[in-house]
Design a protein around this motif. Structure first.
Motif, PDB file in Angstrom:
ATOM      1  N   MET A 152      31.324  -3.057  25.154  1.00  0.00           N
ATOM      2  CA  MET A 152      30.116  -2.849  25.958  1.00  0.00           C
ATOM      3  C   MET A 152      29.740  -1.376  26.041  1.00  0.00           C
ATOM      4  SD  MET A 152      29.383  -3.970  29.918  1.00  0.00           S
ATOM      5  CE  MET A 152      30.332  -2.593  30.609  1.00  0.00           C
ATOM      6  N   VAL A 153      30.712  -0.490  26.102  1.00  0.00           N
ATOM      7  CA  VAL A 153      30.395   0.925  26.298  1.00  0.00           C
ATOM      8  C   VAL A 153      30.318   1.715  24.983  1.00  0.00           C
ATOM      9  CG1 VAL A 153      31.381   0.933  28.604  1.00  0.00           C
ATOM     10  CG2 VAL A 153      32.812   1.599  26.669  1.00  0.00           C
ATOM     11  N   LEU A 154      30.795   1.139  23.868  1.00  0.00           N
ATOM     12  CA  LEU A 154      30.818   1.888  22.613  1.00  0.00           C
ATOM     13  C   LEU A 154      29.998   1.273  21.493  1.00  0.00           C
ATOM     14  CD1 LEU A 154      34.564   3.019  22.386  1.00  0.00           C
ATOM     15  CD2 LEU A 154      32.584   4.355  23.140  1.00  0.00           C
ATOM     16  N   LEU A 155      29.797  -0.037  21.506  1.00  0.00           N
ATOM     17  CA  LEU A 155      29.119  -0.688  20.383  1.00  0.00           C
ATOM     18  C   LEU A 155      27.615  -0.706  20.629  1.00  0.00           C
ATOM     19  CD1 LEU A 155      30.524  -1.797  17.875  1.00  0.00           C
ATOM     20  CD2 LEU A 155      30.162  -4.100  18.751  1.00  0.00           C
ATOM     21  N   TRP A 156      26.993   0.446  20.363  1.00  0.00           N
ATOM     22  CA  TRP A 156      25.557   0.598  20.544  1.00  0.00           C
ATOM     23  C   TRP A 156      24.904   1.014  19.234  1.00  0.00           C
ATOM     24  CZ3 TRP A 156      22.415   0.397  25.096  1.00  0.00           C
ATOM     25  CH2 TRP A 156      23.072  -0.186  26.181  1.00  0.00           C
ATOM     26  N   GLY A 157      24.814   2.302  18.992  1.00  0.00           N
ATOM     27  CA  GLY A 157      24.207   2.797  17.761  1.00  0.00           C
ATOM     28  C   GLY A 157      24.748   4.164  17.442  1.00  0.00           C
ATOM     29  N   THR A 158      24.211   4.776  16.414  1.00  0.00           N
ATOM     30  CA  THR A 158      24.658   6.109  16.013  1.00  0.00           C
ATOM     31  C   THR A 158      23.716   7.194  16.521  1.00  0.00           C
ATOM     32  OG1 THR A 158      23.640   5.575  13.864  1.00  0.00           O
ATOM     33  CG2 THR A 158      26.036   5.445  14.021  1.00  0.00           C
ATOM     34  N   ARG A 159      22.739   6.809  17.322  1.00  0.00           N
ATOM     35  CA  ARG A 159      21.924   7.764  18.058  1.00  0.00           C
ATOM     36  C   ARG A 159      22.016   7.395  19.520  1.00  0.00           C
ATOM     37  NH1 ARG A 159      18.091  11.609  17.549  1.00  0.00           N
ATOM     38  NH2 ARG A 159      16.425  11.703  19.066  1.00  0.00           N
ATOM     39  N   MET A 160      22.273   8.381  20.358  1.00  0.00           N
ATOM     40  CA  MET A 160      22.521   8.097  21.759  1.00  0.00           C
ATOM     41  C   MET A 160      21.295   7.482  22.440  1.00  0.00           C
ATOM     42  SD  MET A 160      23.864  10.607  24.805  1.00  0.00           S
ATOM     43  CE  MET A 160      22.335  11.556  24.837  1.00  0.00           C
ATOM     44  N   ALA A 161      21.532   6.427  23.205  1.00  0.00           N
ATOM     45  CA  ALA A 161      20.492   5.796  24.018  1.00  0.00           C
ATOM     46  C   ALA A 161      20.757   6.188  25.464  1.00  0.00           C
ATOM     47  CB  ALA A 161      20.536   4.287  23.843  1.00  0.00           C
ATOM     48  N   TRP A 162      19.928   7.077  26.001  1.00  0.00           N
ATOM     49  CA  TRP A 162      20.134   7.629  27.345  1.00  0.00           C
ATOM     50  C   TRP A 162      19.056   7.094  28.262  1.00  0.00           C
ATOM     51  CZ3 TRP A 162      23.619  10.895  29.805  1.00  0.00           C
ATOM     52  CH2 TRP A 162      23.201  11.467  31.016  1.00  0.00           C
ATOM     53  N   TRP A 163      19.406   6.120  29.087  1.00  0.00           N
ATOM     54  CA  TRP A 163      18.426   5.565  30.015  1.00  0.00           C
ATOM     55  C   TRP A 163      19.167   4.828  31.113  1.00  0.00           C
ATOM     56  CZ3 TRP A 163      13.319   6.561  28.452  1.00  0.00           C
ATOM     57  CH2 TRP A 163      12.337   6.200  29.381  1.00  0.00           C
ATOM     58  N   SER A 164      18.615   4.864  32.305  1.00  0.00           N
ATOM     59  CA  SER A 164      19.187   4.108  33.406  1.00  0.00           C
ATOM     60  C   SER A 164      19.200   2.622  33.052  1.00  0.00           C
ATOM     61  CB  SER A 164      18.364   4.337  34.672  1.00  0.00           C
ATOM     62  OG  SER A 164      18.767   3.481  35.709  1.00  0.00           O
ATOM     63  N   GLY A 165      20.342   1.962  33.291  1.00  0.00           N
ATOM     64  CA  GLY A 165      20.478   0.554  32.951  1.00  0.00           C
ATOM     65  C   GLY A 165      21.069   0.317  31.587  1.00  0.00           C
ATOM     66  N   TYR A 166      21.275   1.387  30.797  1.00  0.00           N
ATOM     67  CA  TYR A 166      21.957   1.261  29.514  1.00  0.00           C
ATOM     68  C   TYR A 166      23.448   1.494  29.750  1.00  0.00           C
ATOM     69  CZ  TYR A 166      17.636   1.261  26.724  1.00  0.00           C
ATOM     70  OH  TYR A 166      16.441   0.925  26.158  1.00  0.00           O
ATOM     71  N   LEU A 167      24.285   0.627  29.181  1.00  0.00           N
ATOM     72  CA  LEU A 167      25.708   0.640  29.492  1.00  0.00           C
ATOM     73  C   LEU A 167      26.552   1.337  28.432  1.00  0.00           C
ATOM     74  CD1 LEU A 167      25.966  -3.005  30.865  1.00  0.00           C
ATOM     75  CD2 LEU A 167      25.802  -0.885  32.178  1.00  0.00           C
ATOM     76  N   GLY A 168      25.927   2.048  27.493  1.00  0.00           N
ATOM     77  CA  GLY A 168      26.683   2.908  26.600  1.00  0.00           C
ATOM     78  C   GLY A 168      27.430   3.962  27.401  1.00  0.00           C
ATOM     79  N   LEU A 169      28.575   4.398  26.911  1.00  0.00           N
ATOM     80  CA  LEU A 169      29.448   5.265  27.702  1.00  0.00           C
ATOM     81  C   LEU A 169      28.743   6.529  28.169  1.00  0.00           C
ATOM     82  CD1 LEU A 169      32.276   5.725  28.839  1.00  0.00           C
ATOM     83  CD2 LEU A 169      32.910   6.773  26.650  1.00  0.00           C
ATOM     84  N   MET A 170      27.978   7.179  27.297  1.00  0.00           N
ATOM     85  CA  MET A 170      27.297   8.402  27.686  1.00  0.00           C
ATOM     86  C   MET A 170      26.248   8.120  28.766  1.00  0.00           C
ATOM     87  SD  MET A 170      27.054  11.720  27.126  1.00  0.00           S
ATOM     88  CE  MET A 170      27.520  12.171  25.441  1.00  0.00           C
ATOM     89  N   SER A 171      25.425   7.117  28.531  1.00  0.00           N
ATOM     90  CA  SER A 171      24.383   6.789  29.500  1.00  0.00           C
ATOM     91  C   SER A 171      24.986   6.280  30.802  1.00  0.00           C
ATOM     92  CB  SER A 171      23.437   5.738  28.912  1.00  0.00           C
ATOM     93  OG  SER A 171      22.386   5.461  29.796  1.00  0.00           O
ATOM     94  N   LEU A 172      26.035   5.475  30.702  1.00  0.00           N
ATOM     95  CA  LEU A 172      26.688   4.958  31.904  1.00  0.00           C
ATOM     96  C   LEU A 172      27.235   6.087  32.755  1.00  0.00           C
ATOM     97  CD1 LEU A 172      27.801   2.557  33.561  1.00  0.00           C
ATOM     98  CD2 LEU A 172      29.832   2.638  32.105  1.00  0.00           C
ATOM     99  N   THR A 173      27.857   7.064  32.116  1.00  0.00           N
ATOM    100  CA  THR A 173      28.419   8.190  32.861  1.00  0.00           C
ATOM    101  C   THR A 173      27.332   8.979  33.577  1.00  0.00           C
ATOM    102  OG1 THR A 173      30.182   8.345  31.217  1.00  0.00           O
ATOM    103  CG2 THR A 173      29.892  10.224  32.680  1.00  0.00           C
ATOM    104  N   GLY A 174      26.207   9.171  32.918  1.00  0.00           N
ATOM    105  CA  GLY A 174      25.129   9.933  33.535  1.00  0.00           C
ATOM    106  C   GLY A 174      24.387   9.180  34.615  1.00  0.00           C
ATOM    107  N   HIS A 175      24.319   7.843  34.491  1.00  0.00           N
ATOM    108  CA  HIS A 175      23.526   7.048  35.427  1.00  0.00           C
ATOM    109  C   HIS A 175      24.386   6.169  36.318  1.00  0.00           C
ATOM    110  CE1 HIS A 175      20.771   7.831  31.947  1.00  0.00           C
ATOM    111  NE2 HIS A 175      19.997   8.209  32.933  1.00  0.00           N
ATOM    112  N   LEU A 176      25.668   6.418  36.374  1.00  0.00           N
ATOM    113  CA  LEU A 176      26.579   5.585  37.157  1.00  0.00           C
ATOM    114  C   LEU A 176      26.178   5.478  38.627  1.00  0.00           C
ATOM    115  CD1 LEU A 176      29.206   3.941  36.916  1.00  0.00           C
ATOM    116  CD2 LEU A 176      30.468   6.019  37.495  1.00  0.00           C
ATOM    117  N   PRO A 177      25.685   6.551  39.273  1.00  0.00           N
ATOM    118  CA  PRO A 177      25.375   6.432  40.720  1.00  0.00           C
ATOM    119  C   PRO A 177      24.052   5.750  41.029  1.00  0.00           C
ATOM    120  CG  PRO A 177      25.783   8.731  40.024  1.00  0.00           C
ATOM    121  CD  PRO A 177      25.527   7.933  38.810  1.00  0.00           C
ATOM    122  N   PHE A 178      23.328   5.259  40.019  1.00  0.00           N
ATOM    123  CA  PHE A 178      21.975   4.776  40.237  1.00  0.00           C
ATOM    124  C   PHE A 178      21.966   3.284  40.590  1.00  0.00           C
ATOM    125  CE2 PHE A 178      19.925   8.171  37.256  1.00  0.00           C
ATOM    126  CZ  PHE A 178      20.463   9.160  38.059  1.00  0.00           C
TER     127      PHE A 178
END
Length: 535
Positions: A152-178
């Motif tokens: 769930m946190v790693l199998l996304w794509g090879t370009r980062m998807a950064w948005w609230s509600g996206y569960l990729g590890l990078m996006s999740l870390t940035g939007h965890l408190p939302f």
């Protein structure tokens, strides 16, 4: 007397057996209290990601959510507009989640940004426990929830998807408190409860509880609720075989309670958001570079196909198909906000793959191929997302890091809560309200402020900062919006009537005080005659 003496012992033994069975169920063991793999690795994940989220600087939408908490802290029952000195009636930001945050801020005296930061760890507990329960409705394999979490946190794509509600590890870390993270965690719990009720039924109270949970998801994060409700329907269709009057009545009860919960919420009407196009333009970018952002998740497509071949009513397959249709509708209709469910659309692929790989060996050739593809995909995914949990100081290969926006505490210390700031800066207009100040023009659309009025306020900001603005024009804008402060970029000129107070230590931005009755004068450079060291 001797014939009645053993009775307490038998009762005690039965009580002990129930305790042991309960503890064994919680920790995942069969004959011991050994913790389950998910309890071990889920706890480690919670510690790591909570710490990583805490170190992410305040950026992006964080200031908006912190501003919501600040307004509720000031007035829990009748909060003002999240970022402007206006009434807040009808603002969808005032959800049950935010109201609890505001009450906590009132109780503890913590600032809004502190409460939002602390919420990240709580949201992650809800998300991780919900994931565990949802996956356990699909399989009894102990390692399936662990695999589901990794995928769930790693199998996304090879370009980062950064948005609230996206569960990729990078996006999740940035939007965890939302709120989106909390809402998705509740959605997982709703799926798990739905699967249980669809499979084995339950009391009317259980169906009413499911309805209340769905209504809560709808209020907390309406767009994530679209995917959440699709999942609920998929589990109902996939799990229920017999439909008689009592079953239909129980599911109708669940739906009625969900609608009732949404209707009685006093802060805003969630149904008024249907058809609202005010944020569609912002979300159009969700449909760009979709192949690069999501293609690794397609590794799970064969596993989903196998599930559909075995069961034409498989809930994961139904969920994925329905969500793809919603996303397509968003694209063709121009309602791009529906693209926000893209993050949850990948979940059926990821969960299906996790369940397939959790099956015991020996594996057939097809499953071995899936395992190899999943291993390569997660390795590529970690190259994209690894910077979320690997600090730059120990980074061996130069991972991409979360955004590092400049901080505005230096300005907020000089501005009293509720005072109005005029700025057209992208970052300060999104961050500064989180500390308590208001803006002339809100950065984001909000149902409590008509879009024509927000556009008029934005035009006033541009007119004030225009090089050809006159003292009279600026004075009229100051009076109309009760402006007390200017926050300017280093290349913008401060009017002569403004008094420069401080400079941003990271960006050189300028904070200037505007008198209530400014006197006419010509513009001067924003830095004035003093140096930053003299601020």
């Amino acid at each position: 007397m001797s014939t009645t003496a053993p009775a307490p012992a038998r009762t005690e033994n039965r009580h002990y057996a129930r305790v042991v069975r309960g503890a064994t169920a919680v920790f995942g063991g069969r004959r011991s209290l050994r913790p389950s793999p998910y309890l071990v690795y889920g706890t480690l994940f919670w510690v790591l990601v909570s710490a990583a989220a805490w170190r992410v600087p305040i950026c992006c939408d964080f200031g908006q959510h912190a501003a919501v908490v600040e307004r509720l802290k000031t007035d829990l029952l009748d909060p003002a507009h999240p970022t402007s000195a206006l009434p807040g009636d009808g603002s969808a930001y005032y959800s049950p989640y935010a109201v609890v945050q505001g009450a906590f801020a009132q109780l503890t005296g913590l600032a809004g940004w502190q409460v939002v930061k602390l919420s990240g760890a709580v949201n992650l507990v809800v998300l991780l426990t919900g994931l565990n329960r949802a996956v356990k409705t699909l399989t009894t394999r102990a390692w399936a929830p662990v695999l589901a979490l990794v995928l769930m946190v790693l199998l996304w794509g090879t370009r980062m998807a950064w948005w609230s509600g996206y569960l990729g590890l990078m996006s999740l870390t940035g939007h965890l408190p939302f709120p989106s993270t909390f809402g998705i965690g509740l959605a997982f719990w709703a799926w798990a409860l739905t699967a249980r009720l669809a499979r084995s039924g339950g009391s009317p109270r259980a169906y009413a509880g499911l309805g209340a949970l769905c209504g809560l998801v709808l209020l907390v994060h309406p767009i994530s609720a679209v995917a959440a409700l699709i999942g609920v329907l998929a589990f109902v269709v996939g799990g229920r075989r017999d439909w008689h009057a009592r079953v239909v009545g129980c599911w109708a009860l669940a739906g009625a309670v969900a609608i009732l919960v949404a209707l009685v919420w006093p802060y805003y009407s969630v149904f008024s958001l249907v058809g609202d196009q005010s944020v569609d333009g912002i979300h159009e970018q969700l449909y760009s570079e979709m192949e690069a952002r999501f293609w690794l998740a397609l590794i799970g497509l064969p596993a989903l196909w196998l599930r559909w071949q075995r069961n034409r009513r498989d809930p994961l397959a139904l969920m994925f198909a329905a969500e793809v249709l919603v996303i397509a509708y968003g694209w063709f209709s121009g309602h791009y906000t529906y693209g926000r469910i893209l993050g949850l659309t990948l979940v059926p692929l990821q969960f299906a793959l996790a369940v397939e790989l959790a099956e015991p060996r020996p594996w057939p050739a097809s499953r071995r191929f899936l395992a190899q593809a999943a291993a390569v995909g997660t390795a590529l995914g970690f190259l994209v997302h690894g910077g979320a949990v690997v600090p730059r100081s120990v980074d061996p290969i130069g991972f991409d890091q979360p955004p590092r926006w400049p901080q505005y505490a230096w300005a907020a210390r000089r501005i009293a809560p509720g005072e109005v700031v005029l700025t057209d800066g992208y970052r300060p207009s999104r961050s500064l309200p989180g500390y308590g100040p208001n803006l002339v023009a809100p950065a984001w659309p909000d149902a409590s402020l008509p879009e024509p009025e927000r556009a008029r306020r934005q035009d006033a900001v541009h007119r004030y900062l225009a090089e050809d603005s006159t003292p009279a024009e600026r004075a009229a804008i100051v009076r109309e919006y009760d402006v007390r402060w200017l926050l300017l970029s280093p290349d913008q000129n401060a009017p002569r009537e403004a008094v420069v107070v401080a400079w941003g230590p990271e960006t050189g931005e300028v904070l200037a005080r505007v008198p209530g009755d400014p006197s006419p004068g010509k513009s001067s450079p924003a830095r004035g005659k003093s140096s930053p060291s003299g601020a």
